[in-house]
Design an enzyme around this catalytic site. Sequence first.
Site, short mmCIF file in Angstrom:
data_model
loop_
_atom_site.label_atom_id
_atom_site.label_comp_id
_atom_site.label_asym_id
_atom_site.label_seq_id
_atom_site.Cartn_x
_atom_site.Cartn_y
_atom_site.Cartn_z
N ARG A 1 0.11 7.59 -2.79
CA ARG A 1 0.61 8.65 -1.91
C ARG A 1 2.08 8.96 -2.17
NH1 ARG A 1 -1.62 6.15 3.47
NH2 ARG A 1 -2.10 4.47 2.00
N ARG B 1 -11.66 1.61 -9.32
CA ARG B 1 -10.76 2.73 -9.61
C ARG B 1 -10.98 3.20 -11.04
NH1 ARG B 1 -4.92 1.42 -6.73
NH2 ARG B 1 -5.76 1.04 -4.63
N ARG C 1 1.62 -4.72 6.48
CA ARG C 1 0.96 -3.71 5.64
C ARG C 1 1.81 -2.44 5.67
NH1 ARG C 1 -5.12 -2.20 4.27
NH2 ARG C 1 -4.65 -0.42 2.94
N ASP D 1 0.84 -1.20 0.00
CA ASP D 1 0.00 0.00 0.00
C ASP D 1 0.88 1.25 0.00
OD1 ASP D 1 -2.33 1.50 0.06
OD2 ASP D 1 -2.49 1.45 2.24
N GLY D 2 0.40 2.30 -0.67
CA GLY D 2 1.07 3.58 -0.62
C GLY D 2 1.64 4.07 -1.93
N ARG E 1 -5.42 -1.64 8.71
CA ARG E 1 -6.55 -2.52 8.40
C ARG E 1 -6.04 -3.57 7.41
NH1 ARG E 1 -7.38 2.40 6.00
NH2 ARG E 1 -7.42 2.41 3.72
N ASN F 1 -10.63 -3.21 -6.44
CA ASN F 1 -9.83 -2.28 -7.24
C ASN F 1 -10.45 -1.97 -8.60
OD1 ASN F 1 -6.55 -3.40 -6.04
ND2 ASN F 1 -7.92 -1.79 -5.29
N TRP F 2 -11.43 -2.77 -9.04
CA TRP F 2 -12.10 -2.49 -10.31
C TRP F 2 -12.85 -1.16 -10.24
CZ3 TRP F 2 -10.61 -5.29 -14.27
CH2 TRP F 2 -10.18 -6.61 -14.07
#
Length: 252
Positions: free
Chosen positions: A25, A72, A189, A21-22, A195, A69-70
Amino acid sequence: MSAGHRPGQSNPPVHVAIIMDGNGRWAQMRGLPRQEGHRRGLEALRSTVRNAGELGVKVLTLYSFSTENWRRPATEVSFLLGLLRRFVEKDLAELKASGVRVRIIGRRDDLTPDLVRLVEHAETATRDNTRMTLVVAFNYGARDEIVRAARRLAADAAAGRIDATAIDEDMLGLHLDTADLPDPELVIRTSGETRISNFLLWQAAYAEFVFTPVLWPDFDRAALEAALAEYARRERRFGGVPEALDRKVGAA
């Protein structure tokens, strides 16, 4: 389920799972398009596979694309699908040569035929490798996985192939995408989020979790080693009590 783990134990977990993740960002912080974050994230993926193997991890599961993710933007989804294609096409030969077995978990019935062929080719070409297993969770959602397993069990029960009253945890586990894999002992994560986002809900029931603020494109060997060191400090009880307390109670 893995054997008990003592604090400070130097052996790495057999199975490490990572929620990558990230990327977005990371790109935003640098004034770059999100695609550049995903591109740099792919480089982090490559290095993490190498580092995990060198550090003794036997199974590495990476959450690359979820069923959610679909939602997006179509351009970003197309780019992510393209990254998977490029990863398999560019890295498969090296993975095969280095003894890595590739497994793809998740739904395939709504993927394009060419993508399904690519996934199947990656698995077939590396199926005899034994040094490490790389599991890519693609078009994957844990709730969807459990529902698919439940439907198969229900169909078997309705057809008389199994007795519904005989269904237990082991039987359901054998119908999951990860049926032939050990449960993860450590789930990492990145990006500071705390989460698990519909990832390995069944399999991670007794996993240790490490949440690191490092954004995925910056996740390097030092970050992986830090997560493994944190895991080594944990005591895994699986619902029991610490060994020292157990001895004390027994002596009372």
